[in-house]
Write a protein that holds these residues in place. Structure first.
Motif, mmCIF file in Angstrom:
data_model
loop_
_atom_site.group_PDB
_atom_site.id
_atom_site.type_symbol
_atom_site.label_atom_id
_atom_site.label_comp_id
_atom_site.label_asym_id
_atom_site.label_seq_id
_atom_site.Cartn_x
_atom_site.Cartn_y
_atom_site.Cartn_z
ATOM 1 N N VAL A 175 0.851 -1.193 0.000
ATOM 2 C CA VAL A 175 0.000 0.000 0.000
ATOM 3 C C VAL A 175 0.885 1.240 0.000
ATOM 4 O O VAL A 175 1.880 1.306 0.732
ATOM 5 N N GLN A 214 -4.917 1.278 -6.438
ATOM 6 C CA GLN A 214 -5.488 1.241 -5.095
ATOM 7 C C GLN A 214 -6.204 2.563 -4.853
ATOM 8 O O GLN A 214 -6.071 3.502 -5.663
ATOM 9 N N ARG A 263 -7.665 -4.561 -3.020
ATOM 10 C CA ARG A 263 -7.428 -3.127 -3.243
ATOM 11 C C ARG A 263 -8.040 -2.682 -4.559
ATOM 12 O O ARG A 263 -8.574 -1.574 -4.674
#
Length: 332
Positions: A175, A214, A263
């Motif tokens: 992330v 994402q 995601r």
């Protein structure tokens, strides 16, 4: 098992009478969806000819997110070695993505400016599109330095190569801590070099990479397009492929494939909640089941390209999801 790729699947007389038509959602040694079965399984089709006839009757999918699975002819669904992997087809459950003809592509792209921002996987789809249009390209260029006129000078395109190679921008799950500076730099480059852009559907922005789609990337794109006064253009997002994050690729970090897919689904949910008109293409479910093809051709096979001494060929898997991307660009 080593599986070769082909530019287009070829059907032989033998395959038309192959005893079994098998399906594949995911491999058992690369499970990304715990709610689905893994490995080959028998489908409802009596023969490959029966499957092909059924596929021809399906209507065209309305977007780039249709759920589906791979189908392929086999002697036995219990023996993957008996399957004809070169004839494998990605088949949505309720519809189909017919291969767009050259004349259809020429018509839908005429009069458009198409801006692409992404990595080498998106670049592969651009190169494939230009080859369909019979344009001369240099596949080794990391970016197009300036806008190109293609499609018999009726379409202007530009590609801004955006590679995220700084491990520090990701946490341990893949992330983003924050959007890397290269995104802003490359976005500004593509906007500044393409001149006057109309804020309507004659301008198309295509955004996507192999492993970084994402929510933060989506909200970043929204903000930058708004700042540029491009709120009414056609926007297409190509979500993640099964790129470097599976057992075959020898990389330092293999992120959890289920979380990677999640995601992408969060981006889809955001767009639905905001009633945004952005068009999505999700190739993850297409590419992940075929991850063994990364064993063919060395590192460059992460693009599912088959290289010969002259140029890269767009492999079977990339050909299939690139066609879905073209459907989304054209709005068909």
């Amino acid at each position: 098992m080593r599986r070769e790729n082909a530019f287009y699947p070829r059907t032989t007389r033998y395959e038309l009478t192959t005893p079994k038509v098998c399906g594949l959602i995911q491999e058992c040694d690369y499970v990304f969806d715990n709610t689905q079965r893994c490995g080959l399984f028998e489908t409802k089709y009596r023969s490959w000819a029966d499957y092909l006839k059924s596929a021809e009757l399906r209507s065209t999918c309305s977007d780039g997110l249709a759920a589906g699975h791979w189908v392929l002819p086999c002697d036995s669904c219990y023996d993957s070695q008996s399957c004809k992997w070169l004839s494998a087809v990605w088949q949505p459950y309720e519809c189909s993505y017919p291969v767009l003809r050259v004349d259809q592509l020429r018509r839908c792209l005429a009069g458009k400016k198409i801006l692409f921002q992404g990595d080498s996987i998106l670049r592969g789809s651009i190169n494939y599109l230009l080859r369909i249009l019979d344009e001369k390209i240099n596949a080794k260029l990391p970016t197009f330095d300036k806008p190109m006129l293609v499609n018999r000078n009726q379409t202007e395109i530009m590609f801004s190569y955006t590679l995220v190679n700084e491990a520090s921008v990701f946490d341990s799950e893949g992330v983003f801590h924050e959007m890397p500076e290269c995104f802003d730099r490359n976005f500004n480059n593509i906007i500044n070099k393409t001149g006057i852009l109309e804020n309507n559907d004659r301008t198309i922005f295509v955004f996507g990479g192999g492993y970084w789609m994402q929510p933060l990337a989506y909200t970043w794109l929204q903000d930058r397009l708004k700042r540029a006064g491009l709120t009414k253009i056609t926007t297409v997002i190509k979500m993640d492929n099964a790129c470097f994050h599976h057992p075959v690729m020898k990389v330092a970090t293999i992120w959890d494939s289920a979380k990677m897919l999640q995601r992408n689904l969060e981006v889809e949910k955001l767009i639905q909640e905001q009633k945004d008109s952005i068009r999505l293409v999700n190739p993850f479910n297409i590419t992940a089941p075929m991850f063994r093809s990364f064993q063919v051709g060395g590192f460059c096979s992460c693009h599912f390209d088959v290289y010969d001494s002259r140029r890269p060929d767009h492999g079977l898997v990339n050909t299939i999801y690139s066609n879905i991307l073209f459907h989304s660009i054209c709005g068909t």
